[in-house]
Write a protein that holds these residues in place. Sequence first.
Motif, mmCIF file in Angstrom:
data_model
loop_
_atom_site.group_PDB
_atom_site.id
_atom_site.type_symbol
_atom_site.label_atom_id
_atom_site.label_comp_id
_atom_site.label_asym_id
_atom_site.label_seq_id
_atom_site.Cartn_x
_atom_site.Cartn_y
_atom_site.Cartn_z
ATOM 1 N N VAL A 136 0.898 -1.142 -0.021
ATOM 2 C CA VAL A 136 -0.027 -0.085 0.104
ATOM 3 C C VAL A 136 0.849 1.000 -0.042
ATOM 4 O O VAL A 136 0.522 2.249 -0.836
ATOM 5 N N ALA A 137 1.952 1.259 0.877
ATOM 6 C CA ALA A 137 2.814 2.320 0.975
ATOM 7 C C ALA A 137 3.515 2.516 -0.269
ATOM 8 O O ALA A 137 3.709 3.732 -0.945
ATOM 9 N N MET A 138 3.861 1.394 -0.921
ATOM 10 C CA MET A 138 4.861 1.425 -2.109
ATOM 11 C C MET A 138 4.109 2.038 -3.160
ATOM 12 O O MET A 138 4.684 2.785 -4.189
ATOM 13 N N LYS A 139 2.867 1.664 -3.412
ATOM 14 C CA LYS A 139 1.947 2.305 -4.420
ATOM 15 C C LYS A 139 1.768 3.494 -4.387
ATOM 16 O O LYS A 139 1.699 4.374 -5.313
ATOM 17 N N TYR A 140 1.557 4.044 -3.188
ATOM 18 C CA TYR A 140 1.233 5.395 -2.933
ATOM 19 C C TYR A 140 2.536 6.151 -3.296
ATOM 20 O O TYR A 140 2.429 7.432 -3.942
ATOM 21 N N ALA A 141 3.914 5.642 -2.819
ATOM 22 C CA ALA A 141 4.873 6.289 -3.132
ATOM 23 C C ALA A 141 5.151 6.375 -4.714
ATOM 24 O O ALA A 141 5.667 7.481 -5.081
ATOM 25 N N GLU A 142 4.728 5.378 -5.413
ATOM 26 C CA GLU A 142 4.916 5.328 -6.802
ATOM 27 C C GLU A 142 4.148 6.332 -7.615
ATOM 28 O O GLU A 142 4.667 7.210 -8.393
ATOM 29 N N GLU A 143 2.934 6.412 -6.841
ATOM 30 C CA GLU A 143 1.821 7.226 -7.792
ATOM 31 C C GLU A 143 2.179 8.772 -7.194
ATOM 32 O O GLU A 143 1.788 9.724 -8.271
#
Length: 174
Positions: A136-143
């Motif tokens: 979840v955190a990784m996806k937010y960071a990527e976006e």
Amino acid sequence: EKKEEKETFQFKIVFLGESAVGKSSVVIRFVRNSFSEKIESTIGATYTNTEVSLDDYIAKLQIWDTAGQERYHSLTPMYYRNSVGAFIVYDVTSADSFVRAQDWVHELRSQGAKNAKIMLLGNKIDLQERVVKEEVAMKYAEESNLLYAECSAKSGLGVNAAFLKLAKSIPKEM
Ligand code: GDP
């Protein structure tokens, strides 16, 4: 025979994030390779100088840690002025701290150094009670175009790697 010296570049790096997520602990782990359950809070914003040796140059980091002003929402833009890198820290066992981290991203992007490289850093991965999932955190960071890492200031896992990753991402001329 003269040893060839690496060129050095100085970078101001700031730590942001909710109170008690482990900002000071991460700095202390990186700079002194130590950890303590009880940390004396410092008076006034303070910085610590340290170095990271990269392939072809040395990054001299001036690391700014808050003195708990974030608790009173009294951290001024002066704190992150001229910073070229920022760690926005949350505690992987606190959903609230992850939400607050996202607020910090917005604040930094709107008020602070526009081109600063930002790393979202999930701390306390040594604890079993994780609530913020890595994906979840990784996806937010990527976006959101942020660098991302997880670490434990307590065990030391991931701390050096996070500093190295952020330091490498900052253009020398910044
Ligand atoms: P700050 O207010 O964000 O600077 O947070 P501190 O560095 O003062 O840490 C707050 C508390 O969390 C302290 O009791 C630390 O010992 C503890 N802490 C910090 N990092 C870790 C970690 O990686 N794991 C665990 N279990 N505790 C941590």
